[in-house]
Scaffold this active site. Sequence first.
Site, PDB file in Angstrom:
ATOM      1  N   ASP A  41     -12.736 -17.411  14.055  1.00  0.00           N
ATOM      2  CA  ASP A  41     -13.320 -16.332  13.262  1.00  0.00           C
ATOM      3  C   ASP A  41     -13.211 -16.603  11.761  1.00  0.00           C
ATOM      4  OD1 ASP A  41     -14.109 -14.813  15.474  1.00  0.00           O
ATOM      5  OD2 ASP A  41     -12.126 -13.910  15.653  1.00  0.00           O
ATOM      6  N   SER A  42     -12.008 -16.904  11.286  1.00  0.00           N
ATOM      7  CA  SER A  42     -11.873 -17.220   9.858  1.00  0.00           C
ATOM      8  C   SER A  42     -12.583 -18.531   9.534  1.00  0.00           C
ATOM      9  CB  SER A  42     -10.402 -17.292   9.452  1.00  0.00           C
ATOM     10  OG  SER A  42      -9.719 -18.312  10.154  1.00  0.00           O
ATOM     11  N   LEU A  55      -7.004 -18.223   5.998  1.00  0.00           N
ATOM     12  CA  LEU A  55      -7.601 -19.166   6.951  1.00  0.00           C
ATOM     13  C   LEU A  55      -6.582 -19.444   8.045  1.00  0.00           C
ATOM     14  CD1 LEU A  55     -10.298 -20.662   7.201  1.00  0.00           C
ATOM     15  CD2 LEU A  55      -9.266 -22.589   6.002  1.00  0.00           C
ATOM     16  N   SER A  56      -6.814 -18.890   9.235  1.00  0.00           N
ATOM     17  CA  SER A  56      -5.796 -18.915  10.286  1.00  0.00           C
ATOM     18  C   SER A  56      -5.818 -20.176  11.135  1.00  0.00           C
ATOM     19  CB  SER A  56      -5.990 -17.708  11.209  1.00  0.00           C
ATOM     20  OG  SER A  56      -7.193 -17.851  11.954  1.00  0.00           O
ATOM     21  N   GLY A 110      -8.209 -20.355  13.366  1.00  0.00           N
ATOM     22  CA  GLY A 110      -9.002 -19.886  14.498  1.00  0.00           C
ATOM     23  C   GLY A 110     -10.475 -19.856  14.162  1.00  0.00           C
ATOM     24  N   LYS A 149     -44.736   9.348   2.661  1.00  0.00           N
ATOM     25  CA  LYS A 149     -44.419   8.824   4.000  1.00  0.00           C
ATOM     26  C   LYS A 149     -44.450   9.961   5.013  1.00  0.00           C
ATOM     27  CE  LYS A 149     -41.088   5.635   6.167  1.00  0.00           C
ATOM     28  NZ  LYS A 149     -39.850   4.844   5.927  1.00  0.00           N
ATOM     29  N   CYS A 199     -43.393   1.312   6.343  1.00  0.00           N
ATOM     30  CA  CYS A 199     -42.262   0.853   7.165  1.00  0.00           C
ATOM     31  C   CYS A 199     -42.237   1.459   8.562  1.00  0.00           C
ATOM     32  CB  CYS A 199     -40.950   1.133   6.423  1.00  0.00           C
ATOM     33  SG  CYS A 199     -39.541   0.192   7.099  1.00  0.00           S
ATOM     34  N   GLU A 253     -40.635  -0.980  -0.120  1.00  0.00           N
ATOM     35  CA  GLU A 253     -40.418   0.461  -0.072  1.00  0.00           C
ATOM     36  C   GLU A 253     -39.418   0.882  -1.159  1.00  0.00           C
ATOM     37  OE1 GLU A 253     -39.582   3.812   3.418  1.00  0.00           O
ATOM     38  OE2 GLU A 253     -39.084   1.701   3.770  1.00  0.00           O
TER      39      GLU A 253
END
Length: 718
Positions: free
Chosen positions: A367-368, A362-363, A365, A114, A175, A45
């Site tokens: 997530d990082s 970079l902790s 944990g 469209k 689409c 598209e």
Amino acid sequence: MGHLITLATCSLNQWALDFQGNLERIIASIAIAKQRGATLRVGPELEIPGYGCLDHFLEGDTVLHSWEVLAKILASEVTMDIVCDIGMPVMHKNVIYNCRIIVHNKQILLIRPKMWLANDGNYRELRFFTPWSKQQQWEDHFLPRIIQAVTMQTKVPFGDAVVSTIDTCIGVELCEELFTPASPHILMGLDGVEIFTNSSGSHHELRKLRTRMELIKEATLKLGGIYLYANQQGCDGDRLYYDGCAMIAANGRIIAQGSQFSLNDVEVVTATIDIEDVRSHRAKSSRSMQAAAAARYHRIEVPFALSGGKFETVKDEDMVGFGNQVFDVRLHTPEEEIALGPACWLWDYLRRSRTQGFFIPLSGGIDSCATAVIVYSMCRQVAEAAARADKQVIADARRITGEPEDSSYIPSDPREFAHRIFHTCYMGTENSSVETRRRAKQLADAIGSYHTDLNMDTVVTAVRNLFAFVTGAKPQFRAHGGSAAENLALQNIQARLRMVLAYMFAQLLPWVRGKVGGLLVLGSANVDESLRGYLTKYDCSSADINPIGSISKTDLKRFIAYARDAFDLPILSSFLEAVPTAELEPITETYVQADEADMGVTYDELSVFGRLRKVDKCGPYSTFTKLVHEWGSFLSPLEIAEKVKHFFFEYARNRHKMTTLTPAYHAESYSPDDNRFDMRPFLYPSHFPWQFKKIDDIAAVLPDRSHKGPSADKAKKE
């Protein structure tokens, strides 16, 4: 086998307003299709300007440059002996439409606008375009002079019509029209259209591909026909990643499929089909009765046959779609999608932003950690593409790493490539633990990032002392007798200073390493923490881009478990076992800060609240009534009421943080991203007095089914 037709669809990594690059990719896809013997090619598209132009679609320049690109395509020999379906905006009678241009032998056959526009979630097509509302009607469109000079045509048909070749009939669907209840392919198919093209700009969400695939199969299961699905691929300059996966379906079965995640800029999918299979599939009495009464489409006749016009055979390797042959459809697991989708998005962002790599605090944990592993996954994909001798990937890698264009450098080792472009830093304080520092270092070693380690206590102390010097009052942590306000402010000092240090390191680390340029700072706040507002505004969650900002904590844990084995990273086990903590308060004998305790809800509960709030469109009261049924077996109505009220209070009072949320890869349908996707206020009556009172009134009279209330105890005694 009689009337064999080779068809081509494609995924293109188009970029908003990159007219030159988009032109080159379109021409390359047509050339590949012709090389494989295809006589029909369909592209994504709005492939000429790029799907993500947004308000640029309102500019006359965008329409003008799209015509200029189309003129170059038509002036070349590329459209000879092949029908091409190409997408661009067109202004017709001073109205802008999202259109498909059907061309053949340097001529425009039809402009198909469209009719049903995507206008929710991430999409605002009605802001830029107007839908064509005259179903099965067409009118003349007068071409601009730059096109007239090439095609020698003054005007062409514009509207809801179909293209009739010598041997078959082609209809266009765009689409969103596939997702509508009364899709155009139904009426077109009843009027004899046998091949449908669908050009899409469909973004990736976890677990979404199966839905898309089922709709494509269903489009021809009852109706019969061939369905060619093309899709945008890559990062078009926004939060979305378009995941490609071009497909061809025949009579309700997928017979050819492209990759869902790829670093290739051009990917063409072809299949050779026998059009007689469509006709035999449609030989049903009930279908024939409906078809005989169907409204007629105007047919644009073209003296060209898609098939060879004589009895043909085909090589075994090209025999797809015939008889009862089975094609193995590929669907990635959510864990694989997280490994691949955000990684491809990061690669596009890195190479197109002309920066030299990434930086992340970079902790230690999860997530990082997940963010870092996604970058490593990107490096793995780059190495795999380089092993296939992908010239574009190798050229981009050399430029990013500062290698000369004519060097012999090949990014063949993902750890070696990561060491060149990925920078991690552990920013510790007196509240940090030995365990998180060790995990960060071990992860950096495992994935090869350029790692630094620092203590920022002197910086934190300097800010704290400055405040004391100015005000005469020195704030203390709660553990040391301070108030809640003092405790929160001291946590936020650490978090915000990490953001300041992150940008300084991102700007100067290439210089330290003898390179030029800068790094993109990556954020690592997950979707659940953003939803709850469990982050500090303008802290290290503030970054340039965030690959996990729309992924739940639950899915991130599953991804880490997958990556541990798939990427051979045993260090990831220690991240899975660790209790999530911000490490912003002092650790004492009786207290260790923990995320879920701080939030008052679990991450799994946050995912439930998020889906009810956004996907199911529930307010506080509706959320309560639903959860009474879902959680009533283990929580009392009063307990559920407290959880619902607590969530909505915290969500409401932290909603303002979403206005400054780092642009994040969109992967989840309940993302709280304030930018376009989740359009809600950021100043709420956070105690919701009317709603919460109604919840309390109902909760007080509902029976307790949780097996831990007074009635349950009485039942046990009896």
